[in-house]
Design a protein around this motif. Structure first.
Motif, short mmCIF file in Angstrom:
data_model
loop_
_atom_site.label_atom_id
_atom_site.label_comp_id
_atom_site.label_asym_id
_atom_site.label_seq_id
_atom_site.Cartn_x
_atom_site.Cartn_y
_atom_site.Cartn_z
N MET A 46 -4.99 56.12 -35.83
CA MET A 46 -4.66 55.29 -36.97
C MET A 46 -3.37 54.50 -36.70
O MET A 46 -3.27 53.35 -37.04
CB MET A 46 -4.53 56.17 -38.21
CG MET A 46 -4.24 55.43 -39.46
SD MET A 46 -5.69 54.53 -39.98
CE MET A 46 -5.19 53.97 -41.55
N ALA A 47 -2.39 55.16 -36.10
CA ALA A 47 -1.11 54.51 -35.80
C ALA A 47 -1.31 53.38 -34.81
O ALA A 47 -0.66 52.34 -34.90
CB ALA A 47 -0.11 55.53 -35.24
N GLU A 48 -2.23 53.56 -33.86
CA GLU A 48 -2.51 52.53 -32.87
C GLU A 48 -3.12 51.29 -33.55
O GLU A 48 -2.78 50.15 -33.21
CB GLU A 48 -3.46 53.05 -31.80
CG GLU A 48 -3.69 52.09 -30.66
CD GLU A 48 -4.59 52.68 -29.60
OE1 GLU A 48 -5.43 51.91 -29.11
OE2 GLU A 48 -4.46 53.86 -29.28
N LEU A 49 -3.98 51.51 -34.52
CA LEU A 49 -4.59 50.42 -35.26
C LEU A 49 -3.54 49.63 -36.03
O LEU A 49 -3.56 48.40 -36.04
CB LEU A 49 -5.65 50.96 -36.23
CG LEU A 49 -6.41 49.93 -37.05
CD1 LEU A 49 -7.18 48.99 -36.15
CD2 LEU A 49 -7.34 50.63 -38.02
N LEU A 50 -2.57 50.31 -36.63
CA LEU A 50 -1.49 49.63 -37.36
C LEU A 50 -0.61 48.82 -36.41
O LEU A 50 -0.16 47.74 -36.76
CB LEU A 50 -0.65 50.64 -38.14
CG LEU A 50 -1.35 51.31 -39.34
CD1 LEU A 50 -0.44 52.36 -39.95
CD2 LEU A 50 -1.76 50.28 -40.37
N GLN A 51 -0.36 49.38 -35.21
CA GLN A 51 0.43 48.64 -34.22
C GLN A 51 -0.30 47.38 -33.77
O GLN A 51 0.31 46.32 -33.65
CB GLN A 51 0.74 49.53 -33.01
CG GLN A 51 1.83 50.54 -33.25
CD GLN A 51 2.08 51.38 -32.00
OE1 GLN A 51 1.20 51.53 -31.15
NE2 GLN A 51 3.28 51.93 -31.91
N ASP A 52 -1.60 47.50 -33.53
CA ASP A 52 -2.40 46.33 -33.12
C ASP A 52 -2.42 45.28 -34.23
O ASP A 52 -2.33 44.09 -33.95
CB ASP A 52 -3.84 46.75 -32.77
CG ASP A 52 -3.92 47.53 -31.47
OD1 ASP A 52 -2.94 47.49 -30.69
OD2 ASP A 52 -4.97 48.16 -31.24
N GLU A 53 -2.51 45.74 -35.45
CA GLU A 53 -2.51 44.82 -36.58
C GLU A 53 -1.17 44.10 -36.70
O GLU A 53 -1.12 42.89 -36.93
CB GLU A 53 -2.82 45.57 -37.87
CG GLU A 53 -3.03 44.67 -39.06
CD GLU A 53 -3.45 45.44 -40.31
OE1 GLU A 53 -2.84 45.19 -41.36
OE2 GLU A 53 -4.36 46.28 -40.21
#
Length: 96
Positions: A1-8
């Protein structure tokens, strides 16, 4: 989930950078967008104002235009027609 937020967040930053570059390099695009928007707003207001006024005949409009702008009026007579927006083909093709 944290990786998705960073990509966003990266995607958002990239989009902002690209958008700012376009605005800086192509100011004419922003100018055109604002100009078109203002014209659309002015046209909408003019239409609304026109809807609140009383109707007049085509003859009254043409008479007012000829009277107020006689120095700009064409020497050629306007075609006589009962339909308000028809064009007399022979008048259109004749020489001025």
């Amino acid at each position: 989930m944290a990786e998705l937020l960073q990509d966003e967040a990266k995607l958002k930053a990239l989009f902002k950078t690209a958008f700012l570059e376009v605005l800086e390099e192509r100011k004419d695009l922003l100018h055109d967008i604002i100009e078109e928007t203002l014209e659309d707003v002015a046209l909408a207001r003019a239409i609304e104002a026109g809807q609140r006024t009383e109707d007049v005949s085509r003859r009254e409009v043409l008479s007012a235009l000829e009277g107020s702008h006689s120095r700009f009026a064409s020497k050629r007579a306007l075609p006589k027609t009962s339909a308000p927006w028809t064009i007399n083909p022979s008048a259109r093709d004749s020489k001025h």
